[in-house]
Design a protein around this motif. Sequence first.
Motif, PDB file in Angstrom:
ATOM      1  N   ALA A 248       0.828  -1.205   0.000  1.00 56.99           N
ATOM      2  CA  ALA A 248       0.000   0.000   0.000  1.00 56.99           C
ATOM      3  C   ALA A 248       0.865   1.259   0.000  1.00 56.99           C
ATOM      4  N   PHE A 249       1.958   1.234   0.745  1.00 59.37           N
ATOM      5  CA  PHE A 249       2.871   2.385   0.790  1.00 59.37           C
ATOM      6  C   PHE A 249       3.464   2.656  -0.588  1.00 59.37           C
ATOM      7  N   LYS A 250       3.854   1.592  -1.269  1.00 56.42           N
ATOM      8  CA  LYS A 250       4.508   1.754  -2.574  1.00 56.42           C
ATOM      9  C   LYS A 250       3.573   2.332  -3.628  1.00 56.42           C
ATOM     10  N   VAL A 251       2.299   1.930  -3.571  1.00 55.85           N
ATOM     11  CA  VAL A 251       1.355   2.407  -4.589  1.00 55.85           C
ATOM     12  C   VAL A 251       0.512   3.582  -4.084  1.00 55.85           C
ATOM     13  N   LYS A 252       0.862   4.063  -2.895  1.00 53.98           N
ATOM     14  CA  LYS A 252       0.215   5.260  -2.328  1.00 53.98           C
ATOM     15  C   LYS A 252      -1.300   5.085  -2.161  1.00 53.98           C
ATOM     16  N   ARG A 253      -1.688   3.996  -1.481  1.00 59.85           N
ATOM     17  CA  ARG A 253      -3.087   3.789  -1.122  1.00 59.85           C
ATOM     18  C   ARG A 253      -3.184   3.451   0.359  1.00 59.85           C
ATOM     19  N   VAL A 254      -4.384   3.492   0.879  1.00 62.44           N
ATOM     20  CA  VAL A 254      -4.608   3.162   2.294  1.00 62.44           C
ATOM     21  C   VAL A 254      -4.517   1.641   2.456  1.00 62.44           C
ATOM     22  N   PRO A 255      -3.709   1.141   3.392  1.00 69.92           N
ATOM     23  CA  PRO A 255      -3.632  -0.314   3.569  1.00 69.92           C
ATOM     24  C   PRO A 255      -4.943  -0.877   4.093  1.00 69.92           C
ATOM     25  N   GLN A 256      -5.251  -2.100   3.667  1.00 74.04           N
ATOM     26  CA  GLN A 256      -6.481  -2.777   4.083  1.00 74.04           C
ATOM     27  C   GLN A 256      -6.105  -3.931   5.018  1.00 74.04           C
ATOM     28  N   PHE A 257      -6.144  -3.666   6.311  1.00 74.21           N
ATOM     29  CA  PHE A 257      -5.725  -4.660   7.290  1.00 74.21           C
ATOM     30  C   PHE A 257      -6.863  -5.556   7.758  1.00 74.21           C
ATOM     31  N   MET A 258      -8.078  -5.225   7.379  1.00 76.99           N
ATOM     32  CA  MET A 258      -9.222  -6.045   7.765  1.00 76.99           C
ATOM     33  C   MET A 258      -9.599  -6.934   6.590  1.00 76.99           C
TER      34      MET A 258
END
Length: 273
Positions: A248-258
């Motif tokens: 998510a960091f690399k593609v600049k999006r919010v990580p989805q941990f759920m």
Amino acid sequence: MTSEPVILVGTHAGVRTLTLNRPDKLNAANDALLLTLTDELRAAEGEPGVRVVVITGAGRGFCAGQDLADVSGRDMTFTEHLNHTYNPLIRTLRGLGKPVITAVNGVAAGAGASLALAGDIRLWTQSARLIEVFSNIALVPDSGSTWFLPRLVGYHRAFELMALAERVDAEQGRALGLCEHVYPDETFREDVQAYAERLAARPAHALKLTKQALNAALTGTLGEALDREAELQQLAGDHWEHEEGVTAFKVKRVPQFMREPSASGDQPSARER
């Protein structure tokens, strides 16, 4: 007729809310309440759909401490009572592999103050009050208060609060570090749920390991903490959450941990029906 349950259980959006339900007594604790709360915490540990636990009180109090009428005349020593009820509860709460929020919606006195301080996050309403009331009946603070309070405010302030049974209001509590946030009475339930859902969206496995590291560091040396961090970091790095966070960091999006919730994720369990 069936009696009201001493703990109300509800689950929404990954948040399990456990409500102390003796409002006519400001949720003063009896054995049934303490043992049921411990059981419910253990049940939440085993449910993947539960990511955060909130403990709060029904009515206008959080927990007024021990219901003295419940122990009056009982053939049990103080030590036996603590080892049967309060101590297993606090150990279970602190050892739970999920964040626990204590949502203090009113008075938290005696052992109720200990319970309020035991949360990983402490959220108070503006009308919350915390009182280490034990000295008023010539007893010693228990249920973890002598461990939690001096770590938050220092030995001398903790002794003063305990010796004089001083009442701490919400703004004082925030200034002393006894709570993280104070919310208006009118919106408290909604504010707590919103905060809990934010926490539920964080990486559950990483937070479990973080809680383990902090618990160990509170009683260990710096060297032990460094070794423990290295061990737990490997466990975190091997988990899918880490890969998701990096991607998510690399593609600049919010990580989805759920991950996708199970069919029963937001459904009531047998205890909730």
